[in-house]
Enzyme design. Structure first.
Site, PDB file in Angstrom:
ATOM      1  N   SER A 109       5.993   3.467  -7.307  1.00  0.00           N
ATOM      2  CA  SER A 109       6.143   2.187  -8.022  1.00  0.00           C
ATOM      3  C   SER A 109       5.245   2.168  -9.259  1.00  0.00           C
ATOM      4  O   SER A 109       5.635   1.637 -10.305  1.00  0.00           O
ATOM      5  CB  SER A 109       5.764   1.018  -7.101  1.00  0.00           C
ATOM      6  OG  SER A 109       6.607   1.006  -5.978  1.00  0.00           O
ATOM      7  N   ASP A 141       7.435  -3.283  -5.079  1.00  0.00           N
ATOM      8  CA  ASP A 141       6.030  -3.215  -5.497  1.00  0.00           C
ATOM      9  C   ASP A 141       5.862  -3.026  -7.005  1.00  0.00           C
ATOM     10  O   ASP A 141       4.735  -3.066  -7.516  1.00  0.00           O
ATOM     11  CB  ASP A 141       5.316  -2.044  -4.808  1.00  0.00           C
ATOM     12  CG  ASP A 141       5.076  -2.294  -3.325  1.00  0.00           C
ATOM     13  OD1 ASP A 141       5.083  -3.474  -2.917  1.00  0.00           O
ATOM     14  OD2 ASP A 141       4.879  -1.311  -2.595  1.00  0.00           O
ATOM     15  N   MET A 150       0.528   3.230  -0.968  1.00  0.00           N
ATOM     16  CA  MET A 150      -0.288   2.732  -2.085  1.00  0.00           C
ATOM     17  C   MET A 150       0.525   2.571  -3.368  1.00  0.00           C
ATOM     18  O   MET A 150      -0.024   2.443  -4.462  1.00  0.00           O
ATOM     19  CB  MET A 150      -1.462   3.676  -2.323  1.00  0.00           C
ATOM     20  CG  MET A 150      -2.340   3.766  -1.090  1.00  0.00           C
ATOM     21  SD  MET A 150      -3.880   4.510  -1.480  1.00  0.00           S
ATOM     22  CE  MET A 150      -4.553   3.266  -2.541  1.00  0.00           C
ATOM     23  N   LYS A 187      -2.061   0.137  -5.482  1.00  0.00           N
ATOM     24  CA  LYS A 187      -2.349  -1.176  -4.875  1.00  0.00           C
ATOM     25  C   LYS A 187      -2.814  -1.005  -3.440  1.00  0.00           C
ATOM     26  O   LYS A 187      -2.480  -0.006  -2.783  1.00  0.00           O
ATOM     27  CB  LYS A 187      -1.117  -2.087  -4.904  1.00  0.00           C
ATOM     28  CG  LYS A 187       0.135  -1.565  -4.176  1.00  0.00           C
ATOM     29  CD  LYS A 187       0.249  -1.942  -2.707  1.00  0.00           C
ATOM     30  CE  LYS A 187       1.425  -1.264  -2.023  1.00  0.00           C
ATOM     31  NZ  LYS A 187       1.465  -1.304  -0.603  1.00  0.00           N
ATOM     32  N   ALA A 193       3.747   8.818  -0.598  1.00  0.00           N
ATOM     33  CA  ALA A 193       4.142   8.258   0.706  1.00  0.00           C
ATOM     34  C   ALA A 193       2.909   7.830   1.509  1.00  0.00           C
ATOM     35  O   ALA A 193       2.835   8.023   2.717  1.00  0.00           O
ATOM     36  CB  ALA A 193       5.004   9.241   1.499  1.00  0.00           C
TER      37      ALA A 193
END
Ligand code: ATP
Length: 307
Positions: A114, A152, A110, A11, A107
């Site tokens: 998740s 997320d 983005m 994302k 890390a």
């Protein structure tokens, strides 16, 4: 026993507004999420009897340090996802092997972990149904399970574009953008920990008034409109922690990107480009400068099973 494979998207937060620290220890956020076609892949197959959950992690087009940073013990989100779903399905956690193929920088803000958890929830729901005879949980139930594991994760399950409130986990689906977007993702040498960036945000004391993001989405008709409204309340905190991000943003914009911002809690810089070709050219230039860069596009579906 069948092997089950699922993928889930990365994302970017097109808009990320951060409120004050709540008594729960979380910040309320107001986020416009966009899924990108950079997808994690998770495969679940039967494990050796008595071995519990065994995890193998491989990377594709990622520097080795990203793979080395992924835990293979109980702290991996995929293990948490399987344990939670087993509980909800009323079964003992079975002996399984989980193979994770990472494409999303670790890390990097983005939602890589998740996305792994989202793909695992979808894959394990299917695996348990096919191999252990459990009932299938609905999408709503999977979103709820995801929300219990991380802010997320529901968006990585849903994909496309959505507004996220509360911790980012309460989602409202909204109409998709009427155009394709192309991005360059510039990955820094070191990661930034999300809690550290939020702690810096509290120190700087810059919480914002939340806007109506559904209305804002409806005002986006062109890529220029989108470029004009990109924004991230955590950007100043991430830049304070890694001042070189400011130079990187200027560098990418000077190469012609419409707009470059810190993605989520950073340190990945997400730059919106006017075409696929432009994104590829900028990524090539950055790679030539020794800056690791990838390209990705939207729209992208949420977590789904692969044949
Ligand atoms: P977000 O954007 O959701 O804040 P991120 O993309 O910045 O997250 P992740 O790649 O999800 O960060 O990883 C953050 C930390 O989570 C890692 O440093 C690692 O210790 C831990 N972690 C747990 N499970 C995973 C996983 N499956 N993949 C990657 N990291 C994981």
């Amino acid at each position: 026993m069948n092997k089950v494979r699922a993928t889930a998207p990365a994302k970017v937060n097109l808009i990320f507004e951060v409120g004050q620290l709540e008594p729960t220890g979380y910040h309320s956020v107001n986020s416009l999420f966009l899924a990108l076609d950079l997808r994690e892949e998770v495969s679940i197959s039967v494990g050796l009897q008595g071995t519990g959950i065994t995890i193998y992690v491989k990377g594709e087009d990622l520097p080795a340090r990203h793979i080395a940073a992924v835990p293979t013990d109980e702290s991996n989100l995929v293990v948490k996802a399987v344990r939670l779903l087993s509980k909800k399905l009323g079964i003992e956690t079975p002996d399984i092997q989980i193979d994770i193929l990472k494409r999303i920088p670790v890390a990097g803000g983005m939602a890589g972990g998740s996305a792994d958890a989202a793909a695992t929830l979808v894959a394990f729901n299917e695996y348990a149904n096919k191999n252990l005879g459990t009932a299938k949980l609905t999408l709503e139930e999977l979103l709820e399970a995801g929300s219990e594991l991380g802010s997320d994760i529901p968006f990585c399950i849903l994909g496309k574009i959505a507004v996220g409130t509360d911790r980012g986990n309460q989602l409202s689906a909204i109409p998709e953008l009427s155009f394709t977007t192309h991005w360059v993702l510039a990955i820094s040498q070191q990661g930034l920990s999300t809690p550290t960036v939020f702690a810096k945000f509290d120190e700087l004391g810059q919480s914002s008034e939340f806007r109506d993001l559904v209305e804002l989405r409806n005002s986006i008709g062109t890529i220029e409109d989108l470029a004009g409204c990109l924004g991230n309340d955590l950007q100043a905190s991430a830049v304070e922690l890694m001042p070189q991000l400011s130079t990187l943003i200027q560098n990418i914009e000077s190469l012609g990107a419409l707009r470059a911002i810190v993605s989520g809690s950073g340190p990945t810089i997400a730059a919106l480009c006017s075409s696929k070709e432009q994104a590829e050219t900028i990524a090539e230039t950055l790679n030539g400068q020794g800056i690791f860069a990838l390209t990705a596009s939207s729209p992208a579906l949420g977590a789904n099973l692969e044949g």
